[in-house]
Design an enzyme around this catalytic site. Sequence first.
Site, PDB file in Angstrom:
ATOM      1  N   ASP A  75       0.821  -1.201   0.000  1.00 15.91           N
ATOM      2  CA  ASP A  75       0.000   0.000   0.000  1.00 15.91           C
ATOM      3  C   ASP A  75       0.862   1.262   0.000  1.00 15.91           C
ATOM      4  O   ASP A  75       1.990   1.253   0.498  1.00 15.91           O
ATOM      5  CB  ASP A  75      -0.900   0.018   1.240  1.00 15.91           C
ATOM      6  CG  ASP A  75      -2.124   0.897   1.041  1.00 15.91           C
ATOM      7  OD1 ASP A  75      -2.876   0.635   0.102  1.00 15.91           O
ATOM      8  OD2 ASP A  75      -2.315   1.841   1.822  1.00 15.91           O
ATOM      9  N   GLY A  76       0.307   2.337  -0.540  1.00 18.39           N
ATOM     10  CA  GLY A  76       1.015   3.612  -0.515  1.00 18.39           C
ATOM     11  C   GLY A  76       1.135   4.190   0.874  1.00 18.39           C
ATOM     12  O   GLY A  76       2.093   4.900   1.186  1.00 18.39           O
ATOM     13  N   HIS A  77       0.153   3.913   1.739  1.00 19.80           N
ATOM     14  CA  HIS A  77       0.177   4.441   3.112  1.00 19.80           C
ATOM     15  C   HIS A  77       0.250   3.270   4.087  1.00 19.80           C
ATOM     16  O   HIS A  77      -0.701   2.527   4.254  1.00 19.80           O
ATOM     17  CB  HIS A  77      -1.076   5.277   3.387  1.00 19.80           C
ATOM     18  CG  HIS A  77      -0.969   6.133   4.614  1.00 19.80           C
ATOM     19  ND1 HIS A  77      -0.495   5.665   5.826  1.00 19.80           N
ATOM     20  CD2 HIS A  77      -1.282   7.439   4.823  1.00 19.80           C
ATOM     21  CE1 HIS A  77      -0.521   6.641   6.719  1.00 19.80           C
ATOM     22  NE2 HIS A  77      -0.992   7.723   6.129  1.00 19.80           N
ATOM     23  N   HIS A 131       6.333  11.471   3.113  1.00 11.96           N
ATOM     24  CA  HIS A 131       5.190  11.735   3.984  1.00 11.96           C
ATOM     25  C   HIS A 131       5.499  11.274   5.410  1.00 11.96           C
ATOM     26  O   HIS A 131       5.777  10.102   5.662  1.00 11.96           O
ATOM     27  CB  HIS A 131       3.978  10.984   3.417  1.00 11.96           C
ATOM     28  CG  HIS A 131       2.676  11.312   4.050  1.00 11.96           C
ATOM     29  ND1 HIS A 131       2.257  10.747   5.225  1.00 11.96           N
ATOM     30  CD2 HIS A 131       1.686  12.151   3.659  1.00 11.96           C
ATOM     31  CE1 HIS A 131       1.053  11.215   5.535  1.00 11.96           C
ATOM     32  NE2 HIS A 131       0.679  12.071   4.586  1.00 11.96           N
ATOM     33  N   GLU A 158       3.064  16.751   2.944  1.00 12.17           N
ATOM     34  CA  GLU A 158       3.045  16.574   4.411  1.00 12.17           C
ATOM     35  C   GLU A 158       4.317  15.844   4.845  1.00 12.17           C
ATOM     36  O   GLU A 158       4.275  14.873   5.591  1.00 12.17           O
ATOM     37  CB  GLU A 158       1.795  15.795   4.829  1.00 12.17           C
ATOM     38  CG  GLU A 158       0.503  16.449   4.364  1.00 12.17           C
ATOM     39  CD  GLU A 158      -0.744  15.647   4.686  1.00 12.17           C
ATOM     40  OE1 GLU A 158      -0.634  14.420   4.866  1.00 12.17           O
ATOM     41  OE2 GLU A 158      -1.820  16.245   4.770  1.00 12.17           O
ATOM     42  N   CYS A 173      -1.135  13.760  13.396  1.00 16.87           N
ATOM     43  CA  CYS A 173      -1.007  12.317  13.197  1.00 16.87           C
ATOM     44  C   CYS A 173       0.449  11.876  13.149  1.00 16.87           C
ATOM     45  O   CYS A 173       0.766  10.746  13.528  1.00 16.87           O
ATOM     46  CB  CYS A 173      -1.706  11.897  11.907  1.00 16.87           C
ATOM     47  SG  CYS A 173      -3.504  11.847  12.018  1.00 16.87           S
ATOM     48  N   CYS A 180      -8.344  12.807   9.580  1.00 19.44           N
ATOM     49  CA  CYS A 180      -7.612  11.722  10.217  1.00 19.44           C
ATOM     50  C   CYS A 180      -7.178  12.064  11.636  1.00 19.44           C
ATOM     51  O   CYS A 180      -7.082  11.188  12.498  1.00 19.44           O
ATOM     52  CB  CYS A 180      -6.402  11.339   9.370  1.00 19.44           C
ATOM     53  SG  CYS A 180      -5.331  12.726   8.935  1.00 19.44           S
ATOM     54  N   CYS A 181      -6.899  13.341  11.907  1.00 15.27           N
ATOM     55  CA  CYS A 181      -6.287  13.704  13.191  1.00 15.27           C
ATOM     56  C   CYS A 181      -7.231  13.605  14.395  1.00 15.27           C
ATOM     57  O   CYS A 181      -6.832  13.060  15.430  1.00 15.27           O
ATOM     58  CB  CYS A 181      -5.683  15.105  13.103  1.00 15.27           C
ATOM     59  SG  CYS A 181      -4.294  15.222  11.948  1.00 15.27           S
TER      60      CYS A 181
END
Length: 646
Positions: A178-180, A257, A309, A327, A405-406
Amino acid sequence: MQLSVRIHDSFWSEYIRLVKEVVVPYQWEALHDRVPGSEPSYAVRNFKIAAGLDHGEHGGMVFQDSDPAKWLEAVGYLLQTHTDPDLEAMADELISYMVKAQQADGYLNTYFTIKEQGKRWTNLAECHELYCAGHFIEGAVAYYRATGKRMILDAACKLADHINTVFGPEDGQIQGYDGHQEIELALVKLYRETGEAKYLELSRFFLEQRGQQPHFYLEEFEKRGGSVHFPQLDIAHDFAYSQAHLPVRNQETAEGHAVRVVYMCTGMADVAAETGDEDLLQACRKLWRNIVSKRMYLTGAIGSQEYGESFTYDYDLPSDTAYAETCASIGLIFFAQRMLQIEPKSEYANVMERALYNTVVSGMSRDGKRFFYVNPLEVDPARCRHNKNYAHVKAERQGWFGCACCPPNIARLIASLGEYIYTQKGETIYTHLYIGGEARFQIGETAITINQQSDYASIGQVHMKIAADHPNGMTFALRIPDWSDTLSVQINESAYTVDSEQFVDGYLRIHRIWKDGDTVDLDFGMPILRIRGHSSIRHTIGKTAIQRGPFVYCLEEADNGEGLHQIVLPAESELTVRSSPDMPADVPVIQAQAYREQLDGNDVPLYRYSRTDRQQLEEVSITFIPYFTWANRSKGEMTVWVREFH
């Protein structure tokens, strides 16, 4: 093995109460799009549409599923320590939507179920399918541990089993990632809960595949005809953005990131801990050292650049354009905790504490209803309004975000805070954070309870009382915070003489036969510290910052007027502590005498051949407040670093 921790702390109990009584219910409303004036989430509605319980189009970001999953995880942690039938009923309602949205083969993702059917697993670089799956698995494990209800855990296993058939080294499987990063650490949690080794192996597979050649992102980019989801970021070709530029074992600097870096490192540390992979652990150490020694802000924030980011390069730490996503600091805390579990060294706990007491709590307002996504160390509201380079910087917290997300990340961290205070290795109990509460351990046949009463945040004092069903020879390892200059120790109210050999890796190790009713009192000196940055940090040269205890301090316009850049703090100026009713849990403010450059009039040339000297300075009294409290009173300027002269 640690059994449980219940927090009762003068500082942190209020934040846990806020999470339980304000943040989680508020986020429930936000996830249902019922917060007036805030950007809609669409998250719960997406699950209902995917479950066939509603109609419409998918709303929000491609990774929107992760927000309710993190909300569920926070609820799970809260229910592990306090029963709440109403909260449990809310969670069960959400779980029913999630389970009904799961496809027959185990796949679960509302974006690709509703919006792009037939395109599953075709854009892993950008579209966060495994990221969302990871958060669902983490939420499921936390909720199962709290309630014992198998529906959500069975759904998580079904999803993980599906992923295990799709990805792997065999012919016909996708040999990608996955990218993240997120699935990696989630799978380790699922392995620890179920004992299924295939989940640990799948986590290791995803880590080992990252950065291998030929490059997976390019292959899938070509297979889908060059289409992209986020055209503003060339993710398919910027491999460093998602740490795919090198195999993880070969990466020596934190690139791309920031959140993804520390999530990846957390997964690496988890797999290293479970497999004994020393090479993988050494890769963790290299990345940790680069982050904390060259790419971390004083507040424990990371990620200095708005574009992507991301990290930039060593010592590039601008205060006013800092991205410093909440995050990212939470991910750094995850990484620090995992390293502490492997090798208890105070350097990990010191950073964990720094990020926790500064960036994380700064990310949420004191009423629990507004949040910072970005955490700069210097803010001028006028500059944020007029200069597009500062558009990402906010002078006041927001109610919600399109990319939210945060807020749920803050909630799940604070709700699980008990997991970060202690670790146990054999017959040694390590205290990493001084947070009041009750913790239960089992050493051999002996059940041991530690009751900690903490005034650590305000005056540096800690009282611990041990309850044991019979005497036990164990080691109590107590972290010495890096900001403290003195230490006084008492055992059973008698002074305890410390031998230098008892200090190991930043912990005072006290080995003795501990009996029921034994007490330990710690008194850490809390000097007011002037901090100066490394000479390679261009943005802090000639400036100083103030720290007392775990808190970094800042100047705010509400106390000191506008034009904070005009303030100059003499090196000889005395810094004094003063209580303030505006501060939580008796955390003081700090006062000093300083100078303010006189404001030039409109008739003064923009540039002139003269030098500012002390005759042009006005003496003023200035007030520093803890950084985490800024922007809770009024919108205005703020700065952590202040000019200093000798």
